[in-house]
Motif scaffolding. Structure first.
Motif, PDB file in Angstrom:
ATOM      1  N   ARG C 623       8.808  18.145   4.799  1.00  0.00           N
ATOM      2  CA  ARG C 623       8.997  18.233   6.241  1.00  0.00           C
ATOM      3  C   ARG C 623      10.157  19.173   6.580  1.00  0.00           C
ATOM      4  O   ARG C 623      10.137  19.862   7.583  1.00  0.00           O
ATOM      5  CB  ARG C 623       9.259  16.824   6.793  1.00  0.00           C
ATOM      6  N   ASP C 628       9.376  20.811  12.712  1.00  0.00           N
ATOM      7  CA  ASP C 628       8.618  20.488  13.923  1.00  0.00           C
ATOM      8  C   ASP C 628       7.180  20.970  13.815  1.00  0.00           C
ATOM      9  O   ASP C 628       6.928  22.028  13.259  1.00  0.00           O
ATOM     10  CB  ASP C 628       9.244  21.180  15.133  1.00  0.00           C
ATOM     11  N   PRO C 648       9.620  24.209  23.764  1.00  0.00           N
ATOM     12  CA  PRO C 648       8.622  23.146  23.798  1.00  0.00           C
ATOM     13  C   PRO C 648       7.412  23.584  24.628  1.00  0.00           C
ATOM     14  O   PRO C 648       7.584  24.131  25.723  1.00  0.00           O
ATOM     15  CB  PRO C 648       9.350  21.980  24.475  1.00  0.00           C
ATOM     16  N   LEU C 660       4.281  20.282  21.390  1.00  0.00           N
ATOM     17  CA  LEU C 660       4.917  20.739  20.167  1.00  0.00           C
ATOM     18  C   LEU C 660       5.796  21.941  20.487  1.00  0.00           C
ATOM     19  O   LEU C 660       6.123  22.136  21.663  1.00  0.00           O
ATOM     20  CB  LEU C 660       3.876  21.016  19.075  1.00  0.00           C
ATOM     21  N   LYS C 661       6.202  22.680  19.474  1.00  0.00           N
ATOM     22  CA  LYS C 661       7.071  23.819  19.751  1.00  0.00           C
ATOM     23  C   LYS C 661       6.333  25.123  19.489  1.00  0.00           C
ATOM     24  O   LYS C 661       5.443  25.170  18.654  1.00  0.00           O
ATOM     25  CB  LYS C 661       8.323  23.750  18.876  1.00  0.00           C
ATOM     26  N   TYR C 679      -0.580  15.906  12.233  1.00  0.00           N
ATOM     27  CA  TYR C 679       0.660  15.305  12.717  1.00  0.00           C
ATOM     28  C   TYR C 679       0.320  14.122  13.631  1.00  0.00           C
ATOM     29  O   TYR C 679      -0.607  14.206  14.433  1.00  0.00           O
ATOM     30  CB  TYR C 679       1.471  16.301  13.546  1.00  0.00           C
TER      31      TYR C 679
END
Ligand SMILES: Cc1cc2nc3c(=O)[nH]c(=O)nc-3n(C[C@H](O)[C@H](O)[C@H](O)COP(=O)(O)OP(=O)(O)OC[C@H]3O[C@@H](n4cnc5c(N)ncnc54)[C@H](O)[C@@H]3O)c2cc1C
Ligand code: SF4
Ligand code: SF4
Lengths: 181, 423, 712
Positions: C623, C628, C648, C660-661, C679
């Motif tokens: 991770r 992210d 974001p 999410l980013k 995810y």
């Protein structure tokens, strides 16, 4: 036997298996904020004259022949292993002054947040002394990273020693992504 | 047989001896030191004070006996050299005797400068350079009676003394004659951020304060009186207003001296067979092409090495010398690369700030100076790019450095700014 | 530190350090891989892993995920004991129970469903890792249910069906003997690390590489002589256009076509609809590049094609796209010849060892036929070619209870996040009487189960595994199972005993089952266990190119079918086309309103180096490489939308929204978005509509769907 790390940017994909292996080998405690000694990059660099180069790199201490970090450290933490020629350290007296980081052209020394002391890649010199390859090299599936004895390196005719492979941006422009668009 | 004399035994002297021995096993190497203990590292004094290291760790090369044995030297302890006759390559010793050599190295370092002012010798007034200075302050602080301290001189030494005091919970005031901290290396804007950081840690600051003299108070405390009349009273006062190369003994020797001994790339002085290295000398600096006194541990070691090799008949040169100032204090680090004094109002300025970094860089026709706060692990990368830039400004910025900077949160615009005329 | 301490710190194996190397295998990714693993063990603790140098499959290599095995197996949230749910489904409140209690509850609940409804109302479902599947499959059938399903419902099988329909056999690229590698959707680096070496070797001996991909991948950078950055989902049109170029330019191998294929004339007619300019309009490619690539592929001697297990088939036009690509090999005579695509068949669990086991007999022996499987009438092609239910119909059937209700699920490593509209599926779990799931970790899905069983990892068990080159292995545990965890197969065999299933072989245990399956190959489990490395099987035979065609294809006509007789035979109501024609990958989402509202083409489920499906997102080391979940977006699009790197963003489809980013890149073309799947906090598949399915395979169009993106 002196050893040389080699890196071939045309084989790398920044998969970071090398970083994971380094973490595994050195028990890097990521949770405590420690950072792996090796770092990969998957970076897109735009050229002024157009085109983008997609860089995949893996870097750690280059084990410079004339390692500037050694002279920079005020307490003498850093030294050369006589056998392998790798830049090793004993941070018992480290004061965390970051002089070594200022000396290192590659940003190799890292600082543990917990004790403020420097840590860095020691080339897995103990593994080498025991006939093994460095952990990161062992984990590289694509032959991008290697570690050769000086003799093997000379015979390989390679020009990919880490500590000489620096000024390459120019060579790589031809591979910029723009070519396909 | 090659007869070598080394005058002054700090980092420069030690590295010269070690390197000369490496290349010439037979040379006779005489070392003259005005001290009775091994070469120490002046920058470790404040770390010793705060207990980060033991007393012994201030001596990274070991004791004189160990060194003498290891390198096969002849060390003359407590022997300050009083003069030098360059023509005959002869040195004068305190007892009036003389000794002649084939090669001589001047590596006498620098001393903390304390101006001859009234009250400069009062108890509680001190400087910070030698191992003894460190021992003195540590004793004071460990005594537990010190409540307040004044540091005169907001520069690299002063800030480390401030750190010692703050970490001991001593109420601390920092004053300087200049208008802001680190004035010889920091832009006013950089200093503003430094001031903010320091004040956040409860340190009181005052600038434009020129020290006049020091007075004893009746309660045992002491007061620094400024030329403008302002008075700062504290239990102890540190005077950290600069260093002076130890070159007085070279007067009339024929050796060219500016602030320090003038040397060339091989650390040779104007006279053959005589060399200089470390804090006592001025070597060529890459940006101006002129000779500058840049007192750094790394420089002392490298210059010593180069001098040692040349004295042993090897050709070796010292290069890549840039104006550098690095301060690591109280969770902060500040670095200045290049010459802040060369910057002009009409120059282009780059500025960037976030919670982690402060960066300010200036360029005229060429890059001039970079100030950075909070960039510790990347300082070497930027410094090395700066040096490469001056060595060959046609060279491309290398991919690894670009990647490193991008990944470490340096904005593209900064990379662009420092690599502007590269590609 | 003294010398010994230094050696211990450096984890050097030896008597002095007390560190031993034990051999195992990595089971993090698909069973098509499973690299040999050296486990550095001291006092029952795993200290480090490395690839086994002497292993015939991976020769010392591991991928990023495999290198993280230590962190994977010692994850803090390993399930320690059997658990019984005490809170509402999904909340994650459980209490520990004993194995006996767990088995008791499972036996009782399953019997109750069987009693009240029928055995078919219990669906057995397997996610990763697939190693225990023969046992679970047989267990399901012995129990009496027709409903055995797996993640194959969205993985690999679609390609397999396309192969079966067209050539009757899967055909891997024979890179060592080829001149040109057509890397269709070839990523390699992040998906199948061992495939990279042969491609590099090809380049080094002067061979040519064409890469066709939606992303400018490392493979494109490092290997491509020609790189075709294609618009997502339009590969079928490209393949047909290439077919036309090959025929029009006289590059087709007419003798081969004559001798080995069926339906060439119909195919030739079809490709007339795909002239170069039209193809380039659809695919966004440069006509010169397409021409050059086609010419290189067709005229440079033997050429082989990468068949990607999922990337192409995760589109509603996927199966036919794959067929269209296979047809190029038939046109140029590259199927079943040296340097082309050479067929071979699996020996054991997808691995082609060149020998035969009784795996299929073992699985099928007890199969009941007294009910329709889930999805059977909806996806006839699927049902004919796969001996499992098509799980993409599971949600519907749980919800509607038609043609019969599904009331219990026996899951092993079940992953609800692989289902489109995941949120609806987990809600539908409420309709179940019983749900048991076995897993190593308390996953998003396991939280919905009534009983959760703690599985152990591959390092803690023994398992049988075939490898290419004629090898078979049976591993031994490198460390004992952590806590009270168990090997999945032991759970199943023990449960068979508790439930007293009518199956002595299952009850005899895993090793007995394996011995039964490998009988006739001259080895036993005991022989295999005696070796730390895979054992060469004497009955194994190397693949001889040409032999398959010689015998005749396993298709209705015995030939390679441009025109599929099998498809032609289905009821016209399904509207299936026997020819591999191209349809738009968004044909079901192209109404003007949806088009305007969701202008981006999302690829949900790209490969990134540190993840595999949902399996390792929570492994801290992995991770950390990408903390992210990221949505990749082209730099110009980002600029237009005022999105900066790391901002974001909210990505929406008509079915759902994820946050999410943003990751800004030049590697993707404008108009395209891409994200990794699996995810929990940003589950790509909530964006996918449950009916956005390939009508042939039932596969969801994960990698072609409409989305919008905005900064939030
Ligand atoms: C508090 C402090 C912090 C510092 N921080 C840093 C830092 O962060 N980074 C950095 O790079 N540098 C730092 N420095 C500077 C660094 O310590 C010096 O540049 C370096 O130690 C100089 O070494 P040298 O051998 O030239 O001189 P010195 O160490 O001064 O050695 C010279 C020796 O010669 C002796 N000597 C003088 N005259 C004679 C004579 N006539 N005869 C015989 N012996 C004589 C002196 O007594 C002394 O022992 C710091 C210094 C101080 C004081
Ligand atoms: S830490 Fe930096 S300077 Fe030191 S050897 Fe490694 S790369 Fe060179
Ligand atoms: S941070 Fe530690 S290792 Fe680096 S120079 Fe300072 S004392 Fe030496």
């Amino acid at each position: 036997m002196k050893h040389v790390f080699t890196f071939d940017p045309d084989r790398c994909c920044a998969c970071s298996a090398c970083m994971i292996a380094c973490t595994d080998q050195n028990d890097i405690n990521l949770k405590a904020g420690e950072k792996c000694f090796r770092k990969t990059y998957d970076t897109e660099v735009a050229f002024k004259e157009g085109g983008i180069y997609c860089a995949y790199l893996s870097t750690a201490c280059m084990h410079c022949e004339d390692a500037p970090c050694i002279a920079a450290c005020p307490v003498g933490c850093i030294s050369k292993d006589a056998d392998t020629g790798f830049t090793i350290y004993d941070n018992t007296n480290c004061v965390g002054c970051k002089s070594c980081a200022m000396a290192c052209p590659f940003g190799a020394p890292r600082y543990n947040t917990e004790d403020g002391k420097m840590v860095k890649c020691d080339g897995c010199y103990i593994r080498i002394k025991n006939g093994m390859k460095p952990a990161c090299v062992r984990a590289c599936s694509f032959g991008a990273l290697d570690c050769l004895t000086e003799e093997e390196y000379r015979n390989s005719g390679s020009d990919k020693a880490c500590n000489v492979l620096i000024d390459q941006a120019n060579l790589r422009k031809k591979e910029a992504l723009g070519r396909w668009r | 047989m090659n007869k070598i004399a080394i005058i002054g035994f700090g980092a420069a002297g030690y590295c010269a001896a070690a390197e000369a021995r490496k290349w010439d096993p037979d040379a006779l190497i005489d070392v003259y030191t005005d001290a009775g203990r091994g070469p120490y590292n002046p920058m470790l004094t404040t770390y010793y004070v705060k207990g980060a290291i033991d007393y012994e760790a201030m001596f990274p090369f070991g004791s004189l006996d160990e060194i003498e044995e290891r390198l096969g030297l002849c060390i003359h302890r407590n022997t300050a050299v009083t003069g030098l006759d360059a023509e005959t390559k002869t040195i004068c010793l305190p007892d009036g005797t003389k000794a002649a050599y084939d090669n001589i190295l001047i590596s006498t370092g620098a001393s903390a400068f304390v101006p001859p002012i009234q009250g400069g010798d009062l108890p509680g007034v001190f400087k910070m350079r030698t191992a003894e200075d460190g021992v003195y302050l540590k004793k004071l602080l460990d005594g537990g009676k010190i409540r307040s301290g004044l540091v005169v001189g907001a520069s690299w030494v002063g800030i480390k003394v401030v750190e010692d005091l703050v970490e001991q919970g001593v109420d601390c005031t920092l004053v300087d004659g200049a208008d802001w901290a680190f004035s010889i290396a920091a832009f006013r804007q950089t200093a503003q951020r430094v001031h903010r950081d320091l004040e956040k840690k409860g340190i009181k600051l005052a600038f434009g304060q020129m020290l006049s003299h020091i007075e004893q108070e009746e309660d045992g405390r002491i007061t620094a009186v400024m030329k403008n009349g302002r008075r700062f009273t504290a239990d102890i006062i540190a005077i950290c207003i600069g260093v002076r190369p130890n070159v007085a003994f070279l007067k009339d020797s024929g050796i060219a001296v500016n602030r320090g001994v003038l040397v060339d790339e091989r650390m040779g002085t104007n006279l053959p067979g005589i060399y200089g290295a470390g804090d006592c000398c001025e070597a060529y600096e890459i940006q101006s092409g002129e000779r500058k006194n840049i007192g750094l541990w790394f420089n002392a070691r490298k210059q010593g090495e180069v001098a040692g090799a040349n004295m042993a008949g090897k050709r070796k040169a010292f290069g890549g010398n840039a104006l550098l100032n690095l301060a690591h204090y109280l969770d902060y680090d500040f670095i200045s690369i290049g010459d802040v004094a060369s910057c002009r109002d009409e120059d282009q300025v780059y500025e960037y700030e976030d919670d982690r970094y402060y960066i300010r860089a200036v360029r005229g026709e060429k890059l001039k100076c970079i100030n950075m706060i909070g960039t510790g692990e990347s300082n070497g990368v930027v410094k090395s790019l700066f040096i490469k830039y001056f060595e060959n400004n046609q060279a491309e910025m290398d991919m690894a450095s670009i990647c490193h900077l991008k990944e470490n949160g340096f904005p593209d615009s900064f990379i662009d700014f420092i690599g502007r005329d590269q590609h | 530190m003294n010398e010994l301490e230094k050696k211990i710190k450096a984890k050097i194996p030896g008597e002095d350090t007390g560190i031993e190397i034990k051999r195992s295998l990595c089971a993090i990714c698909s069973p098509g891989c499973h690299c040999g693993l050296d486990c550095y063990v001291k006092d029952g603790q795993l200290l480090k892993v490395e690839g086994t140098l002497e292993h015939p499959y991976n020769r010392g290599k591991l991928c990023t995920k495999g290198a993280a095995n230590r962190n994977y197996i010692y994850r803090e949230d390993r399930i320690r004991t059997p658990l019984k749910r005490v809170g509402p489904r999904g909340e994650g409140k459980f209490e520990p129970i004993s194995w006996d209690e767990a088995y008791g509850i499972i036996a009782e609940k399953l019997a109750a469903v069987k009693e009240k409804y029928s055995p078919h109302s219990v669906a057995f479902f397997s996610g990763y890792c697939k190693w225990y599947r023969p046992i679970l499959h047989r267990f399901c059938y012995t129990f009496g249910s027709v409903n055995f399903g797996t993640d194959d419902s969205t993985c690999f099988k679609s390609m397999d069906i396309a192969n079966s329909l067209t050539t009757g056999a899967p055909g891997g690229p024979n890179i060592p003997n080829t001149n040109t590698f057509l890397g269709w959707n070839y990523g390699g680096y992040y998906s199948n690390h061992l495939s990279v070496g042969p491609v590099r070797a090809l380049k080094e001996r002067g061979g040519k590489v064409i890469i066709i991909d939606v992303r400018y991948s490392p493979a494109a950078k490092n290997f491509a002589d020609i790189f075709l950055q294609i618009r997502p989902g339009t590969d079928g049109a490209l393949a047909l256009g290439m077919g036309k170029l090959i025929i029009d330019n006289g590059w087709a191998d007419m003798d081969y076509i004559e001798k080995h294929t069926y339906g060439f004339d119909e195919y030739k007619e079809l490709v007339q609809n795909y002239p170069l300019d039209k193809v380039c309009e659809i695919t966004g490619l440069n006509p010169d590049d397409v021409f050059e690539a086609t010419k290189l592929y067709a005229t440079n001697g033997p050429a082989c094609t990468n068949f990607s297990a999922s990337a192409l088939t995760h589109r509603v036009n996927g199966l036919q796209t794959h067929r269209a690509i296979i047809c190029l090999g038939a046109l140029t005579g590259n199927f079943d010849r040296p340097g082309g695509n050479v067929p071979s068949f699996a020996s054991y669990i997808h691995k082609r060892g060149g020998f035969t086991t009784r795996e299929m007999e073992f699985r099928e022996e007890k199969r009941p036929f007294d009910q329709l499987r889930i999805g059977e009438t909806r996806f006839p092609t699927w049902d004919e070619y796969c001996d499992e239910f098509q799980a993409m119909d599971l949600l519907r059937q749980i919800e509607e209870g038609r043609p019969y209700p599904v009331k219990a699920i026996v899951g092993f490593g079940m992953n609800a996040k692989m289902f489109p509209e995941t949120d609806k599926l987990v809600k539908a779990f409420d309709k179940l009487d019983f749900f048991v799931d076995a897993d190593m970790f308390m996953t998003y899905t396991a939280k919905y189960a009534d009983i959760v069983l703690p599985s152990c990892s591959s390092l803690e068990r023994g398992e049988m595994k075939a490898y290419e080159g004629g090898y078979l292995a049976f591993t031994k545990p490198a460390i004992p199972p952590l806590y009270e965890s168990k090997s999945d197969v032991d759970m199943l065999c023990e449960l068979a005993r508790v439930m007293d299933l009518d199956d002595d072989l299952l009850k005899a245990g895993y090793e007995a089952c394996c011995d039964w399956m490998i009988e006739g190959n001259g080895v036993t489990v005991a022989d295999l266990k005696a070796s730390d490395l895979p054992v060469k099987i004497q009955t194994a035979k190397p693949v001889v190119p040409g032999a398959y065609l010689e015998k005749g294809c396993r298709t209705p006509t015995g030939k390679i079918e441009f025109y599929s007789k099998a498809i032609a035979a289905y009821d016209p109501k399904y509207g299936l086309n026997p020819l591999p024609d191209y349809v738009d990958p968004l044909f079901d989402e192209n109404d003007p309103e949806t088009k305007e509202k969701y202008p981006f083409h999302m690829i949900a489920g790209i490969r990134i180096p540190n993840t595999i499906h949902s399996r390792v997102h929570e492994v801290p080391w992995l991770r950390s490489l990408r903390p992210d979940p990221l949505c990749e977006i082209n730099q110009d699009d980002a600029k237009n939308l005022g999105i900066n790197d790391g901002d974001p963003v909210e990505v929406s489809s008509p079915y759902g929204t994820v946050r999410l980013k943003a990751m800004i890149t030049a590697k993707l073309q404008p108009g395209v978005l891409a994200m990794a799947h699996g995810y929990t906090e940003a589950n790509a598949n909530v964006l996918v509509g449950r009916d956005h399915l390939d009508p042939y395979s039932g596969y969801p169009g994960f990698k072609s769907l409409r989305c919008s993106i905005r900064k939030y």
